[in-house]
Design a protein around this motif. Structure first.
Motif, PDB file in Angstrom:
ATOM      1  N   ASP A 124       5.300   9.896  -6.768  1.00  0.00           N
ATOM      2  CA  ASP A 124       6.572  10.142  -7.469  1.00  0.00           C
ATOM      3  C   ASP A 124       6.431  10.128  -8.993  1.00  0.00           C
ATOM      4  N   PHE A 125       5.565   9.248  -9.507  1.00  0.00           N
ATOM      5  CA  PHE A 125       5.514   9.049 -10.973  1.00  0.00           C
ATOM      6  C   PHE A 125       4.125   9.323 -11.564  1.00  0.00           C
ATOM      7  N   SER A 126       3.202   9.746 -10.756  1.00  0.00           N
ATOM      8  CA  SER A 126       1.803   9.921 -11.162  1.00  0.00           C
ATOM      9  C   SER A 126       1.274   8.699 -11.914  1.00  0.00           C
ATOM     10  N   ALA A 127       1.641   7.527 -11.430  1.00  0.00           N
ATOM     11  CA  ALA A 127       1.160   6.302 -12.090  1.00  0.00           C
ATOM     12  C   ALA A 127       0.314   5.495 -11.117  1.00  0.00           C
ATOM     13  N   ASP A 128      -0.646   4.750 -11.679  1.00  0.00           N
ATOM     14  CA  ASP A 128      -1.534   3.950 -10.844  1.00  0.00           C
ATOM     15  C   ASP A 128      -1.139   2.486 -10.889  1.00  0.00           C
ATOM     16  N   VAL A 129      -0.469   2.018  -9.855  1.00  0.00           N
ATOM     17  CA  VAL A 129      -0.209   0.583  -9.777  1.00  0.00           C
ATOM     18  C   VAL A 129      -0.870   0.099  -8.483  1.00  0.00           C
ATOM     19  N   PRO A 130      -1.956  -0.694  -8.609  1.00  0.00           N
ATOM     20  CA  PRO A 130      -2.684  -1.110  -7.407  1.00  0.00           C
ATOM     21  C   PRO A 130      -1.813  -1.907  -6.443  1.00  0.00           C
ATOM     22  N   GLU A 154       0.836  -1.210   0.000  1.00  0.00           N
ATOM     23  CA  GLU A 154       0.000   0.000   0.000  1.00  0.00           C
ATOM     24  C   GLU A 154       0.864   1.250   0.000  1.00  0.00           C
ATOM     25  N   ILE A 155       1.923   1.222   0.810  1.00  0.00           N
ATOM     26  CA  ILE A 155       2.815   2.393   0.882  1.00  0.00           C
ATOM     27  C   ILE A 155       3.475   2.634  -0.482  1.00  0.00           C
ATOM     28  N   LEU A 156       3.932   1.527  -1.104  1.00  0.00           N
ATOM     29  CA  LEU A 156       4.612   1.681  -2.405  1.00  0.00           C
ATOM     30  C   LEU A 156       3.643   2.169  -3.477  1.00  0.00           C
ATOM     31  N   SER A 157       2.411   1.662  -3.416  1.00  0.00           N
ATOM     32  CA  SER A 157       1.423   2.080  -4.407  1.00  0.00           C
ATOM     33  C   SER A 157       1.202   3.603  -4.307  1.00  0.00           C
ATOM     34  N   ASP A 158       1.073   4.086  -3.068  1.00  0.00           N
ATOM     35  CA  ASP A 158       0.901   5.543  -2.862  1.00  0.00           C
ATOM     36  C   ASP A 158       2.135   6.305  -3.323  1.00  0.00           C
ATOM     37  N   LYS A 159       3.316   5.743  -3.003  1.00  0.00           N
ATOM     38  CA  LYS A 159       4.566   6.433  -3.333  1.00  0.00           C
ATOM     39  C   LYS A 159       4.744   6.515  -4.854  1.00  0.00           C
ATOM     40  N   ILE A 160       4.337   5.451  -5.547  1.00  0.00           N
ATOM     41  CA  ILE A 160       4.451   5.445  -7.016  1.00  0.00           C
ATOM     42  C   ILE A 160       3.545   6.523  -7.605  1.00  0.00           C
ATOM     43  N   THR A 197       6.056   0.008 -17.269  1.00  0.00           N
ATOM     44  CA  THR A 197       4.952   0.900 -16.924  1.00  0.00           C
ATOM     45  C   THR A 197       5.442   2.319 -16.670  1.00  0.00           C
ATOM     46  N   LEU A 198       6.545   2.413 -15.934  1.00  0.00           N
ATOM     47  CA  LEU A 198       6.999   3.755 -15.537  1.00  0.00           C
ATOM     48  C   LEU A 198       8.017   4.351 -16.518  1.00  0.00           C
ATOM     49  N   ARG A 199       8.424   3.580 -17.468  1.00  0.00           N
ATOM     50  CA  ARG A 199       9.438   3.973 -18.461  1.00  0.00           C
ATOM     51  C   ARG A 199      10.672   4.628 -17.831  1.00  0.00           C
ATOM     52  N   ARG A 200      11.228   3.930 -16.861  1.00  0.00           N
ATOM     53  CA  ARG A 200      12.464   4.365 -16.190  1.00  0.00           C
ATOM     54  C   ARG A 200      13.304   3.122 -15.944  1.00  0.00           C
ATOM     55  N   SER A 201      14.586   3.325 -15.680  1.00  0.00           N
ATOM     56  CA  SER A 201      15.432   2.166 -15.384  1.00  0.00           C
ATOM     57  C   SER A 201      15.110   1.679 -13.965  1.00  0.00           C
ATOM     58  N   PRO A 202      15.319   0.379 -13.723  1.00  0.00           N
ATOM     59  CA  PRO A 202      15.022  -0.158 -12.391  1.00  0.00           C
ATOM     60  C   PRO A 202      15.755   0.617 -11.292  1.00  0.00           C
ATOM     61  N   THR A 230      14.343   6.535  -6.567  1.00  0.00           N
ATOM     62  CA  THR A 230      13.285   7.521  -6.326  1.00  0.00           C
ATOM     63  C   THR A 230      12.350   7.045  -5.224  1.00  0.00           C
ATOM     64  N   LEU A 231      11.948   5.763  -5.329  1.00  0.00           N
ATOM     65  CA  LEU A 231      10.998   5.246  -4.334  1.00  0.00           C
ATOM     66  C   LEU A 231      11.589   5.247  -2.926  1.00  0.00           C
ATOM     67  N   SER A 232      12.884   4.968  -2.838  1.00  0.00           N
ATOM     68  CA  SER A 232      13.484   4.841  -1.505  1.00  0.00           C
ATOM     69  C   SER A 232      13.676   6.198  -0.830  1.00  0.00           C
ATOM     70  N   THR A 233      13.657   7.265  -1.621  1.00  0.00           N
ATOM     71  CA  THR A 233      13.869   8.582  -1.025  1.00  0.00           C
ATOM     72  C   THR A 233      12.684   8.972  -0.146  1.00  0.00           C
ATOM     73  N   SER A 234      13.010   9.290   1.059  1.00  0.00           N
ATOM     74  CA  SER A 234      12.027   9.599   2.126  1.00  0.00           C
ATOM     75  C   SER A 234      10.846   8.630   2.149  1.00  0.00           C
ATOM     76  N   LEU A 235      11.187   7.363   2.084  1.00  0.00           N
ATOM     77  CA  LEU A 235      10.177   6.306   2.194  1.00  0.00           C
ATOM     78  C   LEU A 235      10.047   5.907   3.669  1.00  0.00           C
ATOM     79  N   GLU A 236       8.826   6.007   4.181  1.00  0.00           N
ATOM     80  CA  GLU A 236       8.602   5.649   5.589  1.00  0.00           C
ATOM     81  C   GLU A 236       7.839   4.334   5.663  1.00  0.00           C
ATOM     82  N   VAL A 237       8.451   3.312   6.217  1.00  0.00           N
ATOM     83  CA  VAL A 237       7.750   2.033   6.363  1.00  0.00           C
ATOM     84  C   VAL A 237       7.761   1.613   7.828  1.00  0.00           C
ATOM     85  N   PRO A 238       6.609   1.622   8.481  1.00  0.00           N
ATOM     86  CA  PRO A 238       6.596   1.213   9.892  1.00  0.00           C
ATOM     87  C   PRO A 238       7.083  -0.222  10.027  1.00  0.00           C
TER      88      PRO A 238
END
Ligand code: ARG
Length: 567
Positions: A19-25, A10-16, A54-59, A65-73
């Protein structure tokens, strides 16, 4: 781990989205995670390459990008390595949430809800009457039983069906053979063995005198038309056969909700043939009736022979319709060797062509061939290894080992039965079902290898720790050693593995997982003293043992092994 995975998705879906304005459920993300084999790679990893398209970026870009200021309890650290987002779970979360959850759920840990309110039918084992129940049937029997239990554990209502092969021209042959060369006394004395003997004699004699084949066909037609005298003998043969099969089922703890075999559909096939005809699906070919399937790149499905008698497929189509009407299943599974794959593809297609919407709910689960000590099996020659003999031999060999290792043991027979049968089952289910397997006695029964006895032994070890000690505090520590952390992590994967086994119809996912649990437990057991540990550590370690006992116990049940608490 399942809860952690869900939150992380859920956190990653929101972060995507951010960060990328993309919808990945989140549900899609949940499918992508991996569980690194080594702890320095994190406890759960997200392979960003799965989003590259989907995001047309390198892994690497995605992961950074995703790891930057990523908060995971519950996460203690998040690292980016080669396009992977490696997440480390904190010790506190591991104990409080993961172990805590497992302890609260107890024996219910691992159970799923996906099947709630759904019904599945599973057609498995299904041997042919008056034929030897041999090692070639081990696959369908063991795999089918396990798949059924995995579904039960996942909330499904399960209907096990033994679709006995009890109809067809061969029973006309058997009737003729009995009349000519059989005797009631011998059949009573020797059972299926005698039926096999006269059946084989039929083949030898028919080579010399082909009119016997006409006699056999006529006898079967009479049976189809309800000839009571012939049917009475046939019923008797069936009873004898079932009695023998039951011995093996009892040994394995298997029972079926339905024993309706092929003959059950005898009076139900006319209507189906008529329906096929009315729907314009039947074509004539050399006097026989078929459903052409060339549009689907398959040979035609045979419905009626030129003499009007029905075939295996006619009975299977009728049975599928009957099962749908009777059980209203959400899926109907068939477990047979891969040699029958075409038959299933054909008749599933015919069901679809008839206009029914449940073609995609029919699932064929094929498996590979088995040989024993490198020897292929030859049924006709009568030298196939019988299942009964195979299990007897396994039990005998395990008993000899117990006799040697633990002569004072007071229930050798019971333990030998559980460990011996379990060894054969585990061996069958420890490789992907579709692979051919070679059954090697010494490998299957080895207590030190990746075998059933090794699993049983580990289970006994966990039980005996718990038997010897009482935990006198329930306060758990927030620091963990490597072995403890690893053990909890492996245990926490149980529901995820159950789900995988369910989705792939693959009991070997569970057997392999059992080995992971055993390896982790044996490392833990050797390196972490339990009884002599201080109160808090002892409470933790006993909690781990308790969870090992319930996870391993449930996993054994899932693959059809019986547990023993001592060896
Ligand atoms: N009796 C068959 C055999 O021994 C297996 C039956 C499988 N089930 C089915 N519905 N066709 O090969």
């Amino acid at each position: 781990m399942q809860n952690f995975k869900k939150t992380l998705s859920e956190i990653l879906s929101d972060k995507i989205k951010a960060d990328f304005s993309a919808d990945v459920p989140a549900l899609e993300i949940a499918e992508m995670f991996e569980f690194p084999p080594e702890s320095h790679m994190g406890d759960i990893a997200f392979p960003s390459f799965k989003l590259s398209r989907t995001l047309r970026r390198s892994p690497q870009q995605i992961a950074e990008t995703l790891s930057t200021s990523l908060e995971v309890p519950g996460a203690s650290k998040i690292e980016v390595i080669s396009g992977y987002l490696n997440v480390f779970i904190s010790h506190e979360y591991t104990v409080k949430s993961m172990l805590g959850n497992m302890l609260t759920l107890g024996d219910d840990f691992g159970k799923l809800e996906v099947g709630k309110g759904k019904t599945m039918c599973i057609d498995y084992s299904s041997p042919n009457m008056a034929k030897p129940f041999h090692i070639g049937h081990l696959g369908t029997t063991a795999i089918g039983n396990s798949i059924k239990r995995i579904h039960e554990f996942s909330g499904y209502d399960c209907i096990g069906i033994n679709h006995l092969g009890d109809w067809g021209t061969q029973y006309g042959r058997l009737a003729v053979a009995y009349e000519k060369w059989g005797s009631r006394e011998e059949v009573e004395r020797l059972g299926v063995k005698e039926l096999v003997r006269i059946y084989q004699k039929f083949y030898i004699e028919a080579e010399k005198d082909p009119t016997l084949n006409d006699e056999a066909r006529a006898a079967f037609t009479k049976m189809e038309n309800g000839d009571e005298k012939l049917l009475e003998i046939w019923r008797w043969f069936k009873e004898i056969s079932l009695k023998e099969f039951m011995k093996t089922y009892d040994l394995l703890g298997i029972s079926f909700e339905s024993y309706s075999g092929e003959s059950f559909y005898n009076d139900k096939m006319d209507a189906v043939v008529k329906e096929l005809d009315e729907k314009g699906l039947l074509k004539e070919s050399d006097g026989a009736k078929i459903v052409p399937l060339e549009d689907y790149k398959m040979p035609p499905c045979l419905i009626l022979k030129s003499d009007g008698s029905t075939l295996y497929a006619t009975r299977d189509i009728t049975a599928a319709l009957y099962r749908k009407n009777t059980y209203n299943f959400d899926k109907c599974i068939y477990v047979t060797d891969a040699g029958q794959s075409l038959h299933f593809a054909q008749f599933f297609k015919v069901i679809g062509l008839m206009g029914y919407d449940f073609e995609d709910k029919l699932v064929h689960v094929p498996y590979g061939k088995i040989s024993v000590d490198g020897q292929k099996l030859a049924t006709r020659a009568g030298n196939a290894v019988l299942l009964e003999d195979l299990f007897d031999e396994a039990i005998k060999r395990v008993r000899a080992v117990i006799e040697e290792k633990n002569p004072d043991c007071d229930c050798k027979d019971e333990i030998a039965r559980k460990v011996g049968v379990g060894a054969v089952i585990f061996n069958q289910l420890s490789t992907s079902r579709i692979k051919d397997i070679n059954f090697v006695w010494d490998e299957a029964l080895n207590f030190d290898g990746n075998t059933g006895p090794y699993v049983q032994y580990t289970y006994v070890r966990a039980c005996s720790v718990l038997e010897k000690t009482e935990a006198n505090t329930f306060e758990l520590p927030t620091e963990l050693c490597e072995e403890e952390k690893e053990m909890i992590k492996v245990l926490s994967l149980f529901p995820i593995r159950v789900r995988q086994a369910l989705d792939d119809y693959e009991p070997s996912v569970i057997s392999r997982y059992m080995l992971d649990v055993c390896h982790a437990f044996n490392r833990f057991y050797h390196n972490c003293p339990i009884i002599k540990a201080g109160d808090t550590t002892k409470a933790l370690r006993l909690s781990i043992c308790k969870t090992v006992k319930s996870v391993l116990g449930n996993a054994m049940w899932l693959i059809g092994m019986e547990k023993t608490e001592k060896i």
